[in-house]
Design an enzyme around this catalytic site. Structure first.
Site, PDB file in Angstrom:
ATOM      1  N   GLU A  73      15.247  -7.640   0.509  1.00  8.04           N
ATOM      2  CA  GLU A  73      14.323  -6.528   0.744  1.00  8.04           C
ATOM      3  C   GLU A  73      14.731  -5.630   1.915  1.00  8.04           C
ATOM      4  O   GLU A  73      13.868  -4.945   2.489  1.00  8.04           O
ATOM      5  CB  GLU A  73      12.910  -7.074   0.979  1.00  8.04           C
ATOM      6  CG  GLU A  73      12.305  -7.713  -0.261  1.00  8.04           C
ATOM      7  CD  GLU A  73      10.827  -7.976  -0.093  1.00  8.04           C
ATOM      8  OE1 GLU A  73      10.045  -7.370  -0.826  1.00  8.04           O
ATOM      9  OE2 GLU A  73      10.453  -8.791   0.782  1.00  8.04           O
ATOM     10  N   HIS A  92       8.439  -6.791   8.536  1.00 10.31           N
ATOM     11  CA  HIS A  92       7.839  -7.112   7.237  1.00 10.31           C
ATOM     12  C   HIS A  92       7.572  -8.611   7.201  1.00 10.31           C
ATOM     13  O   HIS A  92       8.497  -9.410   7.356  1.00 10.31           O
ATOM     14  CB  HIS A  92       8.778  -6.726   6.093  1.00 10.31           C
ATOM     15  CG  HIS A  92       8.367  -7.309   4.770  1.00 10.31           C
ATOM     16  ND1 HIS A  92       7.101  -7.119   4.240  1.00 10.31           N
ATOM     17  CD2 HIS A  92       9.017  -8.097   3.873  1.00 10.31           C
ATOM     18  CE1 HIS A  92       7.013  -7.751   3.087  1.00 10.31           C
ATOM     19  NE2 HIS A  92       8.149  -8.374   2.847  1.00 10.31           N
ATOM     20  N   HIS A  94       4.932 -11.847   5.311  1.00 10.22           N
ATOM     21  CA  HIS A  94       4.034 -12.224   4.229  1.00 10.22           C
ATOM     22  C   HIS A  94       2.776 -12.855   4.827  1.00 10.22           C
ATOM     23  O   HIS A  94       2.384 -13.954   4.458  1.00 10.22           O
ATOM     24  CB  HIS A  94       4.745 -13.188   3.273  1.00 10.22           C
ATOM     25  CG  HIS A  94       5.948 -12.583   2.615  1.00 10.22           C
ATOM     26  ND1 HIS A  94       6.973 -13.320   2.084  1.00 10.22           N
ATOM     27  CD2 HIS A  94       6.285 -11.277   2.411  1.00 10.22           C
ATOM     28  CE1 HIS A  94       7.892 -12.496   1.579  1.00 10.22           C
ATOM     29  NE2 HIS A  94       7.496 -11.260   1.759  1.00 10.22           N
ATOM     30  N   HIS A 157       1.568  -8.907  -1.695  1.00 11.34           N
ATOM     31  CA  HIS A 157       2.887  -9.146  -1.106  1.00 11.34           C
ATOM     32  C   HIS A 157       2.810  -9.424   0.396  1.00 11.34           C
ATOM     33  O   HIS A 157       3.173 -10.501   0.836  1.00 11.34           O
ATOM     34  CB  HIS A 157       3.768  -7.921  -1.401  1.00 11.34           C
ATOM     35  CG  HIS A 157       5.183  -8.060  -0.952  1.00 11.34           C
ATOM     36  ND1 HIS A 157       6.156  -7.157  -1.308  1.00 11.34           N
ATOM     37  CD2 HIS A 157       5.809  -8.965  -0.157  1.00 11.34           C
ATOM     38  CE1 HIS A 157       7.322  -7.513  -0.780  1.00 11.34           C
ATOM     39  NE2 HIS A 157       7.130  -8.608  -0.077  1.00 11.34           N
TER      40      HIS A 157
HETATM   41 ZN   LIG Z   1       8.560  -9.506   1.189  1.00  8.84          ZN
END
Ligand SMILES: [Zn+2]
Length: 232
Positions: A73, A92, A94, A157
């Site tokens: 990603e 980023h 989760h 996500h």
């Molecule tokens: Zn992710």
């Protein structure tokens, strides 16, 4: 701090704050020479990131320096850094709280200090997909959803946050996670009846989350992670 030490610090701080998801999620900082992003190598947990587990990834996904594989990603970071010249770092994760909150699809209310950064205006949502952000086009779409905000929720996500510095990006991730957790707790107990309006949000953003306060929180995280207390 060098880009490598910033990447190490970001992940170790996120680990301290409980953002780990086995080996997934990542922070990235802009290469000062424009070569791409410095980020963690794939396959390591946040608390396992050392200077030897950091890679430089080009906008096309090539590993230009360091040892290891890049994360799938990476376009989240390259897309946002291309669209936002004011941003120096992207996180980023989760986050369980952010993902659970995003599933409710209700506005984030400023129920505490943390929430004022992400309310009035409401934190944006990327609605394109709940799947992996694995292409440049999807990275550009996430950047478009982010706009000029400090964070964007990825329903089904996780979350993405940004900052001029790596410390600010990490602090934004931690504060958004906490704001989501607070609202989930309140909504589980009953109907929301009290939150900061636009004027109080603006005042508290300046009082609670000015650069000095953000830096104080970041320095605490560095100490808690057992790292040198350097400014970014
Ligand atoms: Zn992710």
């Amino acid at each position: 701090m060098t880009p490598v030490s910033q990447v190490v610090a970001a992940h170790r701080a996120l680990a301290v704050a409980g953002h780990g998801d086995l080996v997934w999620g990542h922070a990235a900082v802009r290469d000062p020479d424009g070569a791409g992003i410095w980020t963690k190598a794939a396959g390591w947990g946040f608390e396992e990131v050392t200077e030897y587990r950091v890679v430089l990834v080009s906008p096309d996904g090539d590993v230009l320096a360091g040892t290891g594989r890049r994360h799938i990603e990476y376009p989240i970071h390259t897309g946002i850094l291309r669209a936002r010249p004011d941003v120096g770092a992207v996180v980023h994760t989760h986050s369980h709280a952010a993902t659970a909150f995003a599933a409710l699809d209700v506005p984030l209310r400023a129920l505490d200090h943390d929430g004022v950064l992400f309310s009035e205006p409401d934190v944006p949502r990327f609605r394109g997909t709940g799947g992996l952000i694995r292409t440049a086009a999807l990275g550009a779409d996430v950047a478009a959803a982010l706009g000029d905000a400090p964070a964007v929720l990825l329903p089904r996500h996780g979350l993405v946050t940004v900052g001029a510095s790596v410390g600010q990006a990490v602090m934004h991730a931690i504060l958004l996670d906490r704001a989501c957790r607070t609202q989930l707790t309140a909504m589980a107990a009953g109907e929301l009846r009290s939150w900061s309006d636009a004027a109080e949000c603006a005042a508290k953003r300046a009082a609670c989350w000015n650069p000095t306060q953000i830096d104080a929180g970041w320095r605490y995280l560095l100490r808690a992670a057992g790292l040198p207390e350097e400014t970014t």
